[in-house]
Design a protein around this motif. Structure first.
Motif, PDB file in Angstrom:
ATOM      1  N   CYS A  44       0.837  -1.200   0.000  1.00 38.17           N
ATOM      2  CA  CYS A  44       0.000   0.000   0.000  1.00 38.17           C
ATOM      3  C   CYS A  44       0.876   1.256   0.000  1.00 38.17           C
ATOM      4  CB  CYS A  44      -0.906  -0.006   1.232  1.00 38.17           C
ATOM      5  SG  CYS A  44      -1.946   1.462   1.374  1.00 38.17           S
ATOM      6  N   CYS A  47      -0.119   3.205   3.546  1.00 32.28           N
ATOM      7  CA  CYS A  47       0.247   2.730   4.891  1.00 32.28           C
ATOM      8  C   CYS A  47       1.318   1.652   4.890  1.00 32.28           C
ATOM      9  CB  CYS A  47      -0.994   2.244   5.632  1.00 32.28           C
ATOM     10  SG  CYS A  47      -1.609   0.636   5.068  1.00 32.28           S
ATOM     11  N   SER A  49       1.141  -1.388   4.097  1.00 32.45           N
ATOM     12  CA  SER A  49       0.651  -2.754   4.312  1.00 32.45           C
ATOM     13  C   SER A  49       1.002  -3.609   3.110  1.00 32.45           C
ATOM     14  CB  SER A  49      -0.869  -2.738   4.499  1.00 32.45           C
ATOM     15  OG  SER A  49      -1.390  -4.054   4.399  1.00 32.45           O
ATOM     16  N   CYS A  71      -6.596  -1.627  -0.146  1.00 34.65           N
ATOM     17  CA  CYS A  71      -5.817  -1.984   1.044  1.00 34.65           C
ATOM     18  C   CYS A  71      -6.806  -2.340   2.160  1.00 34.65           C
ATOM     19  CB  CYS A  71      -4.939  -0.822   1.490  1.00 34.65           C
ATOM     20  SG  CYS A  71      -4.077  -1.157   3.044  1.00 34.65           S
ATOM     21  N   CYS A  74      -5.989   0.174   5.590  1.00 33.96           N
ATOM     22  CA  CYS A  74      -6.352   1.603   5.663  1.00 33.96           C
ATOM     23  C   CYS A  74      -7.509   1.926   4.731  1.00 33.96           C
ATOM     24  CB  CYS A  74      -5.143   2.487   5.366  1.00 33.96           C
ATOM     25  SG  CYS A  74      -4.653   2.514   3.627  1.00 33.96           S
TER      26      CYS A  74
HETATM   27 ZN   LIG Z   1      -3.050   0.850   3.377  1.00 30.82          ZN
END
Ligand SMILES: [Zn+2]
Length: 134
Positions: A44, A47, A49, A71, A74
């Protein structure tokens, strides 16, 4: 007399309802792939991720795919056009994630089964299970 562009193609699109429509595509300059993080589409950009997954994709020309990514951490969405090799790398990451989930599920099933067997054996040894229980 109506003006008709010289360069167009017709593509059949099947809608989620099952209805098929024909769409006229007019020639344009080819879309440029969106420059994404060198870490890959599974990461992501908001964030970091590593659980990003596609929710929609479609061909967008020769060796290009328009992919909408989500994602789960987030809830960010992004849609971009990516080259085949980048999308294939995402596919490999998705396969890796699927393998990890399946391995976790197997471990969980084995742990639950072992626990059930242990409880069943304890019930049998304690004579707590009678024919009337079935
Ligand atoms: Zn994210």
């Amino acid at each position: 007399m109506s003006h008709q562009p010289d360069h167009f193609s017709v593509r059949r699109v099947v809608l989620p309802s099952g209805k098929t429509i024909e769409v006229m595509l007019f020639e344009q300059a080819p879309a440029r792939p969106m420059s994404f993080s060198a870490t890959g589409l599974h990461v992501c950009p908001t964030c970091a991720s590593e659980l990003v997954h596609p929710i929609a994709w479609s061909e967008h020309g020769r060796e290009l795919w328009e992919v909408t990514l989500r994602c789960p951490e987030c809830h960010a969405f992004t849609t971009g056009v990516h080259h085949q090799t980048v999308v294939e790398a995402l596919d490999i990451e998705l396969d890796r994630g699927t393998d990890a989930l399946v391995a976790d599920l197997r471990r969980l099933v084995e742990a639950n089964t072992e626990d059930e067997i242990a409880r069943f054996a304890a019930v049998l040894q304690s004579d707590l299970l009678l024919p009337e229980d079935f």
